[in-house]
Design a protein around this motif. Sequence first.
Motif, mmCIF file in Angstrom:
data_model
loop_
_atom_site.group_PDB
_atom_site.id
_atom_site.type_symbol
_atom_site.label_atom_id
_atom_site.label_comp_id
_atom_site.label_asym_id
_atom_site.label_seq_id
_atom_site.Cartn_x
_atom_site.Cartn_y
_atom_site.Cartn_z
ATOM 1 N N ALA A 15 0.833 -1.202 0.000
ATOM 2 C CA ALA A 15 0.000 0.000 0.000
ATOM 3 C C ALA A 15 0.869 1.254 0.000
ATOM 4 N N GLY A 18 2.446 1.682 -3.414
ATOM 5 C CA GLY A 18 1.422 2.134 -4.358
ATOM 6 C C GLY A 18 1.091 3.606 -4.189
ATOM 7 N N LEU A 73 -2.449 -1.736 -7.605
ATOM 8 C CA LEU A 73 -2.947 -2.238 -6.330
ATOM 9 C C LEU A 73 -4.326 -2.871 -6.477
ATOM 10 N N VAL A 132 -5.480 -4.785 -2.341
ATOM 11 C CA VAL A 132 -4.628 -3.854 -1.594
ATOM 12 C C VAL A 132 -5.131 -2.427 -1.827
#
Length: 143
Positions: A15, A18, A73, A132
């Motif tokens: 995360a 990203g 993601l 995610v």
Amino acid sequence: MSANSRLTVAVHALAWVGLYQSRGFEVATSEQIADSANTNPVVIRRLLGQLRTADLVRSQRGSGAGWMLNRKLSGITLLDVYDAIESGPLFGMHRADPNPDCVVGAGIQPALGNVYGRLDRTLREELARTTVADVLSDTLSAH
């Protein structure tokens, strides 16, 4: 016994990378990610190495070394992450076979095996439902 946090830290790392990349940065270092997760960069590198083996991230060496996502993601489920970093069953049986002459010892593993199988299927179904990107969205909206 303590809870295993590897999935949590791996999802945190993905995360973070990203979000970092969405802000225009190309490569994230394990030190930057470790700072966010408040852990050692070695822990992050090990997890990211497993995620690289699963083709979820890639690494760049040399000048500008670091980590990048291999997929968006929204294309990475928690099941993808779980499968990349966890090996073996969710729950294990006895380290040594129980006493087969005991009524409990003789039947406990088949009984628990059925329960553990159902738990594993349920866990996998739930993890497959969440990406995610979903986790990052929930994280940002909670902040």
